[in-house]
Every structure is written in C-alpha cells, then in structure tokens.
Design a protein around this motif. Structure first.
Motif, PDB file in Angstrom:
ATOM      1  N   LEU A  82      38.351  41.163  58.706  1.00 41.59           N
ATOM      2  CA  LEU A  82      39.399  41.046  58.073  1.00 41.59           C
ATOM      3  C   LEU A  82      39.007  40.492  56.572  1.00 41.59           C
ATOM      4  CD1 LEU A  82      41.982  42.635  57.845  1.00 41.59           C
ATOM      5  CD2 LEU A  82      43.051  40.145  58.061  1.00 41.59           C
ATOM      6  N   GLU A  83      38.688  39.356  56.376  1.00 44.82           N
ATOM      7  CA  GLU A  83      38.652  39.058  54.775  1.00 44.82           C
ATOM      8  C   GLU A  83      37.965  39.304  54.112  1.00 44.82           C
ATOM      9  OE1 GLU A  83      41.083  36.945  53.256  1.00 44.82           O
ATOM     10  OE2 GLU A  83      42.662  35.691  54.359  1.00 44.82           O
ATOM     11  N   GLU A  84      36.889  39.271  54.512  1.00 44.37           N
ATOM     12  CA  GLU A  84      34.890  39.930  54.185  1.00 44.37           C
ATOM     13  C   GLU A  84      35.834  40.848  54.012  1.00 44.37           C
ATOM     14  OE1 GLU A  84      32.459  38.161  56.715  1.00 44.37           O
ATOM     15  OE2 GLU A  84      32.638  36.761  55.704  1.00 44.37           O
ATOM     16  N   SER A  85      36.226  42.052  54.286  1.00 46.57           N
ATOM     17  CA  SER A  85      36.538  43.341  54.317  1.00 46.57           C
ATOM     18  C   SER A  85      37.083  43.704  53.942  1.00 46.57           C
ATOM     19  CB  SER A  85      36.400  44.285  55.962  1.00 46.57           C
ATOM     20  OG  SER A  85      37.651  43.520  56.521  1.00 46.57           O
ATOM     21  N   GLN A  86      38.196  43.181  54.072  1.00 46.91           N
ATOM     22  CA  GLN A  86      39.665  43.985  52.767  1.00 46.91           C
ATOM     23  C   GLN A  86      40.033  43.193  51.723  1.00 46.91           C
ATOM     24  OE1 GLN A  86      43.091  44.987  55.700  1.00 46.91           O
ATOM     25  NE2 GLN A  86      41.934  45.122  57.098  1.00 46.91           N
ATOM     26  N   PHE A  87      39.860  41.562  51.136  1.00 41.79           N
ATOM     27  CA  PHE A  87      40.276  40.387  50.909  1.00 41.79           C
ATOM     28  C   PHE A  87      39.569  40.130  49.900  1.00 41.79           C
ATOM     29  CE2 PHE A  87      43.500  41.218  54.456  1.00 41.79           C
ATOM     30  CZ  PHE A  87      44.300  41.794  53.915  1.00 41.79           C
ATOM     31  N   GLN A  88      37.950  40.280  49.733  1.00 34.58           N
ATOM     32  CA  GLN A  88      36.979  39.944  48.805  1.00 34.58           C
ATOM     33  C   GLN A  88      37.534  40.102  47.120  1.00 34.58           C
ATOM     34  OE1 GLN A  88      35.465  37.100  49.600  1.00 34.58           O
ATOM     35  NE2 GLN A  88      33.478  37.868  50.971  1.00 34.58           N
ATOM     36  N   GLY A  89      37.114  38.955  46.726  1.00 35.58           N
ATOM     37  CA  GLY A  89      36.396  39.730  45.078  1.00 35.58           C
ATOM     38  C   GLY A  89      37.829  39.780  44.420  1.00 35.58           C
ATOM     39  N   ASN A  90      38.415  39.972  43.885  1.00 35.17           N
ATOM     40  CA  ASN A  90      39.474  40.919  42.956  1.00 35.17           C
ATOM     41  C   ASN A  90      40.528  41.271  44.248  1.00 35.17           C
ATOM     42  OD1 ASN A  90      39.078  43.449  43.495  1.00 35.17           O
ATOM     43  ND2 ASN A  90      38.614  43.568  40.973  1.00 35.17           N
ATOM     44  N   ARG A  91      40.181  42.133  45.337  1.00 37.06           N
ATOM     45  CA  ARG A  91      41.192  42.420  45.616  1.00 37.06           C
ATOM     46  C   ARG A  91      41.902  41.801  46.859  1.00 37.06           C
ATOM     47  NH1 ARG A  91      37.105  45.412  49.837  1.00 37.06           N
ATOM     48  NH2 ARG A  91      36.199  44.049  49.845  1.00 37.06           N
ATOM     49  N   TRP A  92      41.479  40.113  46.627  1.00 35.49           N
ATOM     50  CA  TRP A  92      42.957  39.387  47.037  1.00 35.49           C
ATOM     51  C   TRP A  92      44.337  39.425  46.386  1.00 35.49           C
ATOM     52  CZ3 TRP A  92      46.465  35.349  45.459  1.00 35.49           C
ATOM     53  CH2 TRP A  92      47.029  34.743  46.890  1.00 35.49           C
ATOM     54  N   HIS A  93      44.472  39.746  45.222  1.00 38.24           N
ATOM     55  CA  HIS A  93      45.724  40.375  44.695  1.00 38.24           C
ATOM     56  C   HIS A  93      46.014  41.506  44.535  1.00 38.24           C
ATOM     57  CE1 HIS A  93      45.829  36.306  42.241  1.00 38.24           C
ATOM     58  NE2 HIS A  93      44.799  36.430  41.467  1.00 38.24           N
ATOM     59  N   SER A  94      45.605  42.372  44.483  1.00 36.66           N
ATOM     60  CA  SER A  94      45.997  44.184  45.109  1.00 36.66           C
ATOM     61  C   SER A  94      46.172  44.357  46.489  1.00 36.66           C
ATOM     62  CB  SER A  94      44.487  44.593  44.722  1.00 36.66           C
ATOM     63  OG  SER A  94      43.882  44.542  45.077  1.00 36.66           O
ATOM     64  N   HIS A  95      45.184  43.721  47.708  1.00 35.39           N
ATOM     65  CA  HIS A  95      45.024  44.212  48.800  1.00 35.39           C
ATOM     66  C   HIS A  95      46.027  43.287  49.422  1.00 35.39           C
ATOM     67  CE1 HIS A  95      42.426  47.403  47.200  1.00 35.39           C
ATOM     68  NE2 HIS A  95      42.110  47.374  48.845  1.00 35.39           N
ATOM     69  N   LYS A  96      46.552  42.388  49.438  1.00 38.84           N
ATOM     70  CA  LYS A  96      46.827  41.663  50.375  1.00 38.84           C
ATOM     71  C   LYS A  96      48.611  41.129  50.110  1.00 38.84           C
ATOM     72  CE  LYS A  96      44.326  37.501  51.914  1.00 38.84           C
ATOM     73  NZ  LYS A  96      44.192  36.626  52.946  1.00 38.84           N
ATOM     74  N   ASP A  97      49.321  41.431  51.453  1.00 33.25           N
ATOM     75  CA  ASP A  97      50.688  41.441  51.043  1.00 33.25           C
ATOM     76  C   ASP A  97      51.360  40.380  50.650  1.00 33.25           C
ATOM     77  OD1 ASP A  97      53.867  41.602  51.873  1.00 33.25           O
ATOM     78  OD2 ASP A  97      53.300  42.605  53.741  1.00 33.25           O
ATOM     79  N   PRO A  98      52.498  40.612  49.599  1.00 28.95           N
ATOM     80  CA  PRO A  98      52.580  39.776  48.244  1.00 28.95           C
ATOM     81  C   PRO A  98      54.070  38.938  49.374  1.00 28.95           C
ATOM     82  CG  PRO A  98      53.660  41.991  47.748  1.00 28.95           C
ATOM     83  CD  PRO A  98      52.511  42.229  48.811  1.00 28.95           C
ATOM     84  N   ARG A  99      54.475  39.027  50.358  1.00 27.60           N
ATOM     85  CA  ARG A  99      55.363  38.383  50.810  1.00 27.60           C
ATOM     86  C   ARG A  99      55.075  37.127  51.341  1.00 27.60           C
ATOM     87  NH1 ARG A  99      57.773  42.482  54.551  1.00 27.60           N
ATOM     88  NH2 ARG A  99      55.796  43.514  55.193  1.00 27.60           N
ATOM     89  N   ALA A 100      56.272  36.535  52.274  1.00 28.68           N
ATOM     90  CA  ALA A 100      55.649  34.703  52.458  1.00 28.68           C
ATOM     91  C   ALA A 100      55.755  35.889  54.545  1.00 28.68           C
ATOM     92  CB  ALA A 100      56.668  33.891  52.330  1.00 28.68           C
TER      93      ALA A 100
ATOM     94  N   TYR B 153      49.256  38.120  54.850  1.00 30.95           N
ATOM     95  CA  TYR B 153      49.560  38.286  53.686  1.00 30.95           C
ATOM     96  C   TYR B 153      49.382  36.639  52.550  1.00 30.95           C
ATOM     97  CZ  TYR B 153      53.099  40.355  56.949  1.00 30.95           C
ATOM     98  OH  TYR B 153      53.915  40.666  57.320  1.00 30.95           O
ATOM     99  N   LYS B 154      49.887  37.116  51.160  1.00 32.00           N
ATOM    100  CA  LYS B 154      49.558  35.970  50.377  1.00 32.00           C
ATOM    101  C   LYS B 154      50.255  34.841  50.861  1.00 32.00           C
ATOM    102  CE  LYS B 154      49.393  38.741  45.911  1.00 32.00           C
ATOM    103  NZ  LYS B 154      49.557  38.883  44.843  1.00 32.00           N
TER     104      LYS B 154
END
Length: 516
Positions: free
Chosen positions: A250-268, A328-329
């Motif tokens: 999940l982390e390597e396919s969806q949230f690498q690089g600048n995708r952390w900000h744009s792809h992770k759900d900003p909620r807690a 989620y972030k």
C-alpha cells in the motif's frame, strides 16, 4: 644581460605557478560537479535541511512554542536521500537491511546488536538490576517452563490455552539458535501473559512511570514481544507477515513521493471498543469518540461487534483491515487495560501517530521520539482556522484564565515527564503526544495540516525506523527472544528443590493444548 635573463626567468616561473593554480582549481570544481551529478541533489538537500533544523529548532525545555517555517525542511528530499544511503534512525551511513537479513532467524548475538541497535535496551536495563530468585508458581500462578539444551518443557500452565500463541515465537527462536557448545540458555522461565504485569516474569508490558516500579527488590519485568508478532486471530489483522506485506504494498504503490499529501486521507482514523480502558484513564476512549463526533477531520468510530464481540464472535460491521489505517495521514492510538497490541501495526504506517503520552511500555516502545503538542503554537493555528471560518473572536488564552473550549494548552503531568524526560522537536519526532483528554487533538491536527512537510517528516520517520530499521522483522524478534532468555538465565536463581521434574515437552503439550 644577466639581469634581463633573470627577470624573464622569474616571469616565466610566476606564469607557471599561476597556470598550475588555475589547472588544479578547475580540476577540483570538475570533481565537485561530477560528485553532485553522480549522487544527485537529494543528499545535498538533506544535508542542508539538517543543518537548518539545528538552528531553527527550539532548545529543549526552554518553554517556547515551535512554529517552523515551511521552507526549512524538504522531507521528500531527505526521505529519498536516507532511502539510498543512511540509517532509518537518522544516524550514520550504514548498509540497507536486505530481506535476506531481515528474515534470517539465526543471527548471532553480536550481529543482532549491530543490526538492530537499541533493540535490547529493556533487557539490558533489567539484567543490570542483578540476580533474582525464581519461585515455584502456585496452582493459579503464572506459567513456568524449563529451557534445557534449546528445548522447552512445560512445568506449569496458568490456563489451558497458554501455549497456543504466547510460546510459539520463543520455540522458533530456540530452534534457530546459532551453533553453540555451551548451555547458556538453560533456565526456568516464568511467563505472565495477562495484560497487567506482576511479580517476576516475562511480561508484555511495564508501567512507563519509574515511580510505579515494583517495590520488591527481587521483582523483575522482562518485556516480551506481543503474541501478534506471530498472528492475531481477528479477521481484520491475521498474521503479522500478511499485515506487514499488505502495508508495504500500500505505502509503496500509492503514497510514495509527493503522493503522501495528495493521496492519503487527511482525516484522523480510529476504531476500537470504547469501554476497554485503563483505571488510570477510564474515560480515554469515550472522550475520543465524543471529541471527534461529527467532525470533518475525523473518521472515529466505536466498533459495532456482531453478537457482542469477544472470543466467540470477533466480527465487527464497521471494522477496517489493519493495513487500511495506513491510507490516512493521521492514526489515533489508544492504550487499553494497559498496553495496546495494535500499536506495532500503526507504527508500520507512514502516518502520523497521535496518542496521549504512552503509559505502558512494550519491548520497542522506548524507540519512539515524542513531540508534545503542548510545545506547539496551537493558539496561532487555532486563530488562523477561526479566521478562515469567518470567525473573528480572539481565541488566545488570557494569563491565568481557566481552560475553556480547549483554548488553554495542556501541561504534561509530572508522571508524563518522568516517563518521557526527553522531548523532541518536530524535525526529530516520530510520534505526537496530545492531551490525555484529547482536548487539543483538533488543534494539533490543524497545526500539522498547516505544516505539511513537518507532518510528513514525522510520518516517514516512524516507518523508516520500525520497518526500514527492521525492528518488527522476524530476525529482530528471534534476536530479541534469544537475548531475553540469555539475560534471564544469567541472573535467575531458581529455588533449590522446587524444580526437580523435567516437565512436559513442548511438542506434546501443543498436541493437547494443556492438561485435562
């Protein structure tokens, strides 16, 4: 004539020296540019960022709030640089831990300590207290086993299913012992597998506050890995190997690089059972659900168990697969009766873990680097949010004013300061401690959203340490178990005449899962 000749000679000599200086200067510049382009700009950015953080961070204990400039640190560049060359602990250069190392169950003691620095701290601290007496358990007392020549023999079982989960990793660690001619592991072990520690035993947890250490000078708590390091029979967790692989994909396919900000759900996010609380904070989970109710920044829900939950029915209609928390972030951690066995799964995420100050230590909890929300300028973040929402009321706390609507920052209790005497600034931290009543949770999340590079840095440092550093790997667990037994055996003094029988071999005990 001779004078003219000497003058020309001196002129030619000066020209030669000047040409040499120019040549070697050009050669040096060429070497620098070659190094820069060969190694990339990430390393340089990371080094410059590290330098700037030294001058921008507030001194420990100076009482000032931290309010960094967003231009100070580029965590994406630092993360890229560290992934290529440096330790996930943010330290010196070291080789990357390969799958071959992380799955090697037969590392010797020296290699274990070199590969996983700091892993054995809890063991070393307990061994340093000196010898202790091992007494025979009563009929209702904790489990006891004999270790002899790398094999386990059961002497006493606290309850019928004791060995179903708790002992399998110890057995694996002993089976994969490196070749050895001595019997340094031979001993009598006492294991307490309840949620709260007592007496002298291998246990899941201890109180983080040193004031609550046992008064008995003979008492010892040797922390063991939670049984979920093998598997947890919940449909949304399963084995730790399955969960770790799912999180990594999940982390390597969806949230690498600048995708952390744009792809992770900003909620807690949080899921849990609200009534499962410690006597030290009996309203912990209730207050979390109440604080986050109907808030756009939160996905917080009490689990809705079908059939009441418990061992007979472990399904919940609103549960999340453990890897889905990493989407989620922000992930919210709550301790239970004591520790929480879910903690290590949350630490595998490149997400910011937010929790009240941890009161119960597990075997790797000492590796966290907490940022206290009380050290942040939440008042400024709150004012900015109010203005964005079209509200102009002054929310700044007045000196001496009573807490109202969470405006006055919380002050860590003395027990929190005893448990966590070292506090980290946002550029070093890998976890965030918030108020025990969650009163500043919303402000803390908004502060992190206003400082996205800081938030990402905290999140990535967490995963880089516990996953990248291999502390949750099979190799680290086997290393830990062997060092644990070695340390216990070195200091344990079994009562004479109390342990004459050999015991039931582990393999036979597993077949019946206990005596009838």
């Amino acid at each position: 004539m001779n004078g003219i000749t000497n003058l020309k000679y001196r002129q030619r000599r000066r020209l030669f020296k000047l040409a040499s200086i120019v040549f070697f200067s050009c050669l040096t510049l060429w070497s620098l540019f070659s190094y820069f382009f060969r190694h990339g700009s990430s390393s340089s950015a990371g080094s410059l960022s590290s330098l700037s953080s030294l001058f921008s961070s507030n001194s420990e204990g100076d009482g000032k709030s931290f309010n960094p400039s967003e231009e100070e640190v580029d965590y994406e560049a630092i993360g890229s640089s560290r992934a290529k060359s440096s330790s996930p602990r943010g330290g010196s250069m070291r080789r990357k831990l390969t799958d071959e190392i992380l799955n090697n169950l037969s590392l010797d003691a020296e290699t274990c300590r070199a590969t996983f620095p700091g892993l054995m701290k809890e063991i070393d601290d307990t061994v340093a207290k000196g010898p202790f007496t091992v007494k025979r358990s009563s009929d209702l007392g904790p489990m006891q086993v004999r270790i002899r020549e790398g094999r386990i023999y059961v002497l006493h079982a606290q309850r019928k299913r004791d060995l179903s989960r708790e002992m399998v990793n110890l057995h694996r660690a002993l089976l994969t012992l490196p070749p050895s001619s001595d019997r340094e592991f031979d001993t009598i072990l006492t294991l307490n597998i309840l949620d709260t520690p007592f007496g002298t035993a291998l246990q899941y947890t201890r109180n983080a506050d040193p004031v609550h250490a046992p008064s008995d000078p003979d008492a010892r708590t040797f922390l063991i890995p939670h049984f979920s390091f093998w598997a947890w029979d919940l449909p949304f967790i399963g084995s730790i190997s399955r969960a770790a692989s799912a999180i990594t994909r999940l982390e390597e396919s969806q949230f690498q690089g600048n995708r952390w900000h744009s792809h992770k759900d900003p909620r807690a996010v949080w899921r849990g059972t609200t009534w499962f609380n410690s006597i030290h904070n009996p309203q912990l989970r209730y207050k979390l659900v109440s604080t986050a109710k109907n808030k756009p920044w939160a996905d917080v829900q009490s689990l809705e168990w079908t059939g009441g939950g418990g061992d007979n029915n472990k399904s919940a209609t609103n549960s999340l697969a453990i890897e889905d928390f990493c989407k989620y972030k922000y992930v919210l951690h709550t301790e239970g009766i004591s520790y929480s066995g879910r903690f290590q799964f949350l630490q595998m995420c490149a997400s910011v873990t937010l929790t009240p100050p941890i009161q119960w230590m597990q075997h790797t909890t000492h590796l966290v680097r907490p940022l206290f929300s009380s050290d942040l300028d939440l008042d400024k973040a709150r004012s900015l949010r109010m203005r964005k929402n079209g509200k102009t009321k002054d929310t700044r706390a007045k000196p001496g004013a009573a807490a109202k609507d969470g405006v006055v920052p919380w002050t860590p209790h003395v027990r929190h300061e005893r448990a966590w005497p070292k506090r980290y600034d946002p550029h070093e931290a890998n976890i965030v401690f918030v108020s025990p009543d969650w009163s500043d949770l919303e402000d803390t999340i908004h502060w992190l959203e206003e400082h996205p590079k800081v938030a990402e840095g905290i999140a990535r440092r967490q995963r880089e340490l516990f996953v990248g550093g291999g502390y949750f790997s099979p190799a680290a667990e086997a290393c830990y178990w062997r060092e644990l037994v070695r340390g216990w055996a070195k200091m344990a003094r079994p009562e004479k005449g109390e342990f004459e029988e050999l015991g039931v071999p582990y393999e036979e005990f597993v077949l019946s899962n206990g005596w009838d």
